[in-house]
Design a protein around this motif. Sequence first.
Motif, PDB file in Angstrom:
ATOM      1  N   LEU A  87       0.708  -1.106  -0.109  1.00 24.38           N
ATOM      2  CA  LEU A  87       0.000  -0.126   0.045  1.00 24.38           C
ATOM      3  C   LEU A  87       0.891   1.077   0.109  1.00 24.38           C
ATOM      4  O   LEU A  87       1.819   1.004   0.589  1.00 24.38           O
ATOM      5  CB  LEU A  87      -1.006   0.018   1.198  1.00 24.38           C
ATOM      6  N   ILE A  88       0.185   2.435  -0.624  1.00 24.37           N
ATOM      7  CA  ILE A  88       1.054   3.472  -0.622  1.00 24.37           C
ATOM      8  C   ILE A  88      -0.141   4.636  -0.300  1.00 24.37           C
ATOM      9  O   ILE A  88      -1.081   4.654  -0.763  1.00 24.37           O
ATOM     10  CB  ILE A  88       1.290   4.183  -2.076  1.00 24.37           C
ATOM     11  N   VAL A  89       0.417   5.613   0.858  1.00 23.79           N
ATOM     12  CA  VAL A  89      -0.414   6.743   1.019  1.00 23.79           C
ATOM     13  C   VAL A  89      -0.050   7.848   0.188  1.00 23.79           C
ATOM     14  O   VAL A  89       0.847   8.180   0.119  1.00 23.79           O
ATOM     15  CB  VAL A  89      -0.281   6.930   2.566  1.00 23.79           C
ATOM     16  N   LEU A  90      -1.371   8.418  -0.440  1.00 24.43           N
ATOM     17  CA  LEU A  90      -1.084   9.603  -1.399  1.00 24.43           C
ATOM     18  C   LEU A  90      -1.862  10.729  -0.503  1.00 24.43           C
ATOM     19  O   LEU A  90      -3.081  10.530  -0.263  1.00 24.43           O
ATOM     20  CB  LEU A  90      -1.611   9.404  -2.604  1.00 24.43           C
ATOM     21  N   ARG A  91      -1.313  11.858  -0.383  1.00 24.81           N
ATOM     22  CA  ARG A  91      -1.898  12.964   0.208  1.00 24.81           C
ATOM     23  C   ARG A  91      -2.162  14.050  -0.864  1.00 24.81           C
ATOM     24  O   ARG A  91      -1.090  14.484  -1.430  1.00 24.81           O
ATOM     25  CB  ARG A  91      -1.132  13.654   1.395  1.00 24.81           C
ATOM     26  N   LEU A  92      -3.228  14.545  -1.309  1.00 26.79           N
ATOM     27  CA  LEU A  92      -3.545  15.339  -2.315  1.00 26.79           C
ATOM     28  C   LEU A  92      -4.007  16.569  -1.657  1.00 26.79           C
ATOM     29  O   LEU A  92      -4.855  16.672  -0.938  1.00 26.79           O
ATOM     30  CB  LEU A  92      -4.365  14.678  -3.202  1.00 26.79           C
ATOM     31  N   GLN A  93      -3.561  17.755  -2.331  1.00 29.02           N
ATOM     32  CA  GLN A  93      -4.064  19.141  -1.694  1.00 29.02           C
ATOM     33  C   GLN A  93      -4.026  20.090  -2.968  1.00 29.02           C
ATOM     34  O   GLN A  93      -3.202  20.298  -3.781  1.00 29.02           O
ATOM     35  CB  GLN A  93      -2.974  19.623  -0.795  1.00 29.02           C
ATOM     36  N   ARG A  94      -5.245  20.675  -3.005  1.00 25.21           N
ATOM     37  CA  ARG A  94      -5.351  21.618  -3.913  1.00 25.21           C
ATOM     38  C   ARG A  94      -4.508  22.900  -4.020  1.00 25.21           C
ATOM     39  O   ARG A  94      -4.049  23.467  -2.725  1.00 25.21           O
ATOM     40  CB  ARG A  94      -6.933  22.336  -4.260  1.00 25.21           C
ATOM     41  N   HIS A  95      -3.916  23.389  -5.129  1.00 30.29           N
ATOM     42  CA  HIS A  95      -2.841  24.573  -5.124  1.00 30.29           C
ATOM     43  C   HIS A  95      -3.391  25.605  -6.140  1.00 30.29           C
ATOM     44  O   HIS A  95      -3.551  24.891  -7.341  1.00 30.29           O
ATOM     45  CB  HIS A  95      -1.646  24.157  -5.164  1.00 30.29           C
ATOM     46  N   LEU A  96      -3.442  26.690  -5.782  1.00 27.70           N
ATOM     47  CA  LEU A  96      -3.728  27.838  -6.999  1.00 27.70           C
ATOM     48  C   LEU A  96      -2.623  28.452  -7.405  1.00 27.70           C
ATOM     49  O   LEU A  96      -1.843  29.041  -6.660  1.00 27.70           O
ATOM     50  CB  LEU A  96      -5.001  28.824  -6.428  1.00 27.70           C
ATOM     51  N   ALA A  97      -2.268  28.265  -8.886  1.00 31.13           N
ATOM     52  CA  ALA A  97      -0.948  28.769  -9.161  1.00 31.13           C
ATOM     53  C   ALA A  97      -1.331  30.356  -9.382  1.00 31.13           C
ATOM     54  O   ALA A  97      -2.344  31.053  -9.186  1.00 31.13           O
ATOM     55  CB  ALA A  97      -0.867  28.253 -10.702  1.00 31.13           C
ATOM     56  N   ALA A  98       0.014  31.011  -9.531  1.00 32.99           N
ATOM     57  CA  ALA A  98       0.001  32.460  -9.561  1.00 32.99           C
ATOM     58  C   ALA A  98      -1.030  33.179 -10.716  1.00 32.99           C
ATOM     59  O   ALA A  98      -1.748  34.243 -10.532  1.00 32.99           O
ATOM     60  CB  ALA A  98       1.315  33.023  -9.573  1.00 32.99           C
ATOM     61  N   ASP A  99      -1.216  32.426 -11.633  1.00 33.95           N
ATOM     62  CA  ASP A  99      -2.125  32.626 -12.836  1.00 33.95           C
ATOM     63  C   ASP A  99      -3.454  32.221 -12.587  1.00 33.95           C
ATOM     64  O   ASP A  99      -4.379  32.605 -13.591  1.00 33.95           O
ATOM     65  CB  ASP A  99      -1.461  32.092 -14.131  1.00 33.95           C
ATOM     66  N   GLY A 100      -3.648  31.729 -11.563  1.00 35.61           N
ATOM     67  CA  GLY A 100      -5.151  31.347 -11.180  1.00 35.61           C
ATOM     68  C   GLY A 100      -5.434  29.793 -11.613  1.00 35.61           C
ATOM     69  O   GLY A 100      -6.546  29.227 -11.469  1.00 35.61           O
ATOM     70  N   THR A 101      -4.466  29.009 -12.222  1.00 33.47           N
ATOM     71  CA  THR A 101      -4.740  27.784 -12.666  1.00 33.47           C
ATOM     72  C   THR A 101      -4.663  26.697 -11.648  1.00 33.47           C
ATOM     73  O   THR A 101      -4.032  26.953 -10.682  1.00 33.47           O
ATOM     74  CB  THR A 101      -3.445  27.303 -13.663  1.00 33.47           C
ATOM     75  N   PRO A 102      -5.958  25.798 -11.422  1.00 35.79           N
ATOM     76  CA  PRO A 102      -5.934  25.125 -10.245  1.00 35.79           C
ATOM     77  C   PRO A 102      -4.991  23.879 -10.440  1.00 35.79           C
ATOM     78  O   PRO A 102      -5.025  23.279 -11.551  1.00 35.79           O
ATOM     79  CB  PRO A 102      -7.308  24.736 -10.447  1.00 35.79           C
ATOM     80  N   LEU A 103      -4.167  23.456  -9.650  1.00 39.83           N
ATOM     81  CA  LEU A 103      -3.495  22.313  -9.538  1.00 39.83           C
ATOM     82  C   LEU A 103      -3.677  21.580  -8.454  1.00 39.83           C
ATOM     83  O   LEU A 103      -4.250  21.915  -7.324  1.00 39.83           O
ATOM     84  CB  LEU A 103      -1.814  22.898  -9.651  1.00 39.83           C
ATOM     85  N   VAL A 104      -3.062  20.121  -8.401  1.00 40.19           N
ATOM     86  CA  VAL A 104      -3.174  19.355  -7.207  1.00 40.19           C
ATOM     87  C   VAL A 104      -1.828  18.744  -6.887  1.00 40.19           C
ATOM     88  O   VAL A 104      -1.305  18.133  -7.795  1.00 40.19           O
ATOM     89  CB  VAL A 104      -4.292  18.304  -7.451  1.00 40.19           C
ATOM     90  N   ILE A 105      -1.444  19.067  -5.648  1.00 45.59           N
ATOM     91  CA  ILE A 105      -0.023  18.419  -5.331  1.00 45.59           C
ATOM     92  C   ILE A 105      -0.327  17.064  -4.598  1.00 45.59           C
ATOM     93  O   ILE A 105      -1.264  16.962  -3.926  1.00 45.59           O
ATOM     94  CB  ILE A 105       0.484  19.272  -4.169  1.00 45.59           C
ATOM     95  N   ALA A 106       0.208  15.957  -5.180  1.00 46.78           N
ATOM     96  CA  ALA A 106       0.063  14.872  -4.491  1.00 46.78           C
ATOM     97  C   ALA A 106       1.393  14.270  -3.857  1.00 46.78           C
ATOM     98  O   ALA A 106       2.585  14.376  -4.784  1.00 46.78           O
ATOM     99  CB  ALA A 106      -0.400  13.573  -5.580  1.00 46.78           C
ATOM    100  N   ALA A 107       1.479  13.986  -2.723  1.00 53.57           N
ATOM    101  CA  ALA A 107       2.748  13.499  -2.085  1.00 53.57           C
ATOM    102  C   ALA A 107       2.684  11.932  -1.396  1.00 53.57           C
ATOM    103  O   ALA A 107       1.511  11.783  -0.748  1.00 53.57           O
ATOM    104  CB  ALA A 107       3.064  14.549  -1.092  1.00 53.57           C
ATOM    105  N   SER A 108       3.508  11.239  -1.694  1.00 51.00           N
ATOM    106  CA  SER A 108       3.205   9.867  -1.102  1.00 51.00           C
ATOM    107  C   SER A 108       4.039   9.632   0.042  1.00 51.00           C
ATOM    108  O   SER A 108       4.983  10.441   0.505  1.00 51.00           O
ATOM    109  CB  SER A 108       3.761   8.780  -2.187  1.00 51.00           C
ATOM    110  N   ASN A 109       3.785   8.407   0.849  1.00 53.63           N
ATOM    111  CA  ASN A 109       4.630   8.023   2.089  1.00 53.63           C
ATOM    112  C   ASN A 109       5.706   7.352   1.683  1.00 53.63           C
ATOM    113  O   ASN A 109       6.446   6.784   2.529  1.00 53.63           O
ATOM    114  CB  ASN A 109       3.842   7.197   2.967  1.00 53.63           C
ATOM    115  N   GLU A 110       6.134   7.052   0.397  1.00 58.02           N
ATOM    116  CA  GLU A 110       7.309   6.206   0.167  1.00 58.02           C
ATOM    117  C   GLU A 110       8.519   6.989   0.373  1.00 58.02           C
ATOM    118  O   GLU A 110       9.315   7.608  -0.364  1.00 58.02           O
ATOM    119  CB  GLU A 110       7.389   5.830  -1.088  1.00 58.02           C
TER     120      GLU A 110
END
Length: 598
Positions: free
Chosen positions: A177-200
């Motif tokens: 199993l891998i744990v993924l933590r996802l979080q919304r991030h708004l770029a400076a130009d307004g573009t919505p992005l999602v950061i995903a970080a794993s527990n590995e």
Amino acid sequence: MGSGMVTNQRQADNTDFPTLSDKDRAEAIGCLYDVALDPARYEALLDHWESAISPLRARADFAAPRLLDDPQIASHFRRAGEFLDRIALSEDPDEIDAILAPFDRVAALVFDQENCIRAANEAARIRLNLPEKARLGDLSINADDIEAVAATVRLLIHDSDKDSAVLRVRSRVEGHLIVLRLQRHLAADGTPLVIAASNEVAWPEGFCDILRSAFSLSGAEAEVVRHLVDCRSVNEIATQRGRSVDTIRAQIKSILAKTETHSQLELVRLALSVMDMTSLTLKSATGPRVVSGGDGMLKELDFQSLVTPDGRRLDYLVLGDPGGTPVLYLPLDFGLVRWPASAEAEAERRGWRIIVPLRPGYGLSDMVARSTDYDAALTADTIQILQAESVTRCPIICQSGDFYYAVLLARQNPEMISAIIACSGMLPLTRREQFERMDKWHRFILAGAKYTPHLLPFMVKAGFLLARKIGKRGFFHSVFGNSPGDMATFEDAEVFEAIVTGSDTALSDTHCAHEPFSRQLTSGQLGDWSDEVNALRGQLPVVFMSGTQDPQVPLATLQEFQRDYTWIEFHLFEDAGQLAFFRRWRDVLDRLTALIAE
């Protein structure tokens, strides 16, 4: 305090305080650790906290206002605050690189709304077997889990009510199993992005000791946390550690109680957040700043230094004419020790010596001990500076909440203070509505200081670190964005230089005055000191020069001040906000000229 001013922060003896629901508490704790991991998440905490706490303020006793006396919330605030100091605030010019910079040891990705991987750090490319131009489908996880990640990315991008999620997915490579933590991030130009970080990740050296210290875990319990972070089942942990399943379950129950988490998933999220925080370090200081200089318009000025009776360093500036008529200027808790270049030149032309104390903990002025009355130290320091400058009598110009200190000084030293001009001054706040009608940023901090002073240090510390991370201009636009007058004032080139340069005494690459900022708000100025203000009636002129767009003291509150203090002289400027001094300094100096001549 010397003048007899008292704070109404005394707590009731009973413990029947309003408190948060379990859902609001859990969400608040989640937001709290998000901010501790990344101060850019500060506004999300602000918005959630306001929606949860606002109804409780209406139930709190305004005279003895501490609410939310919740040990669980308080301990999480304290713990997150301890880790917050470890955050490295990157100034990398590449925005995507800056997003990934904190994740130097963990596999981290940035998704866009097309499910493309906009960026991936080296750990992600190695551990998740990613090609150069990868999409979500290229992740080495099971197909069903790919769709779950895609659905979560869509949710975070399009649903403004949800901004983070934790998923468990199964690796196709090793089957674990891998744990993924996802979080919304708004770029400076307004573009919505999602950061995903794993527990590995590689378990940091000494991290078990950190967990044991932070949460009072035993060595065995810290090892169980380690296995849970690695996504091992209870049976797997029992086998690996040579213990029974019941023993491991009992240890997990104890760990949940000690960490004040409610599930293994919440525990893993907490451990991963703490792991990220402890892997980051603040930049080393580059040496003391001893000169105040701007970007070309302001003169470079040397700080003057004294030693207080208790052995502290005490700094101050002199603006204008060094040999001129003395004027004491109190620079607000933002440390705004410089004036616009034209205003400083005008003070010199008028023959005024503007004396600007650096209060304890600002610039190179040493902070006072926690057991020391901050207000008493600040006023004593100010008098010492005036005496060093051979001042026997002078007027005061102050800003916003510093009217409180001007009153303290005038009450304690009536022979020394000849008049007070308060720019965007704040009188005692005696009505609940005066907090509720503030703009959200000011309400978040001031209502927090009034109603939950035990939680204020984290709120202020996170706000200061956010300002350092996004820059003073970005922070100012967030805090004062609803005041057109303040925005226009701040963007004036001379004002911008004065505010950014002056506020280095409160926040710079090497200095952060979050502790004295908090101490000022919880010491006395949010109590009822109206008797002390009224004691000045007939003793000296008190003039308020305020902007009607002030997000902290809006027009309705100003009108209440006018009705409550009919003897104070009020001037209201419709084109100004809290920065009324910087916008209308010519009017302030003209009024000061008349007062000095009287």
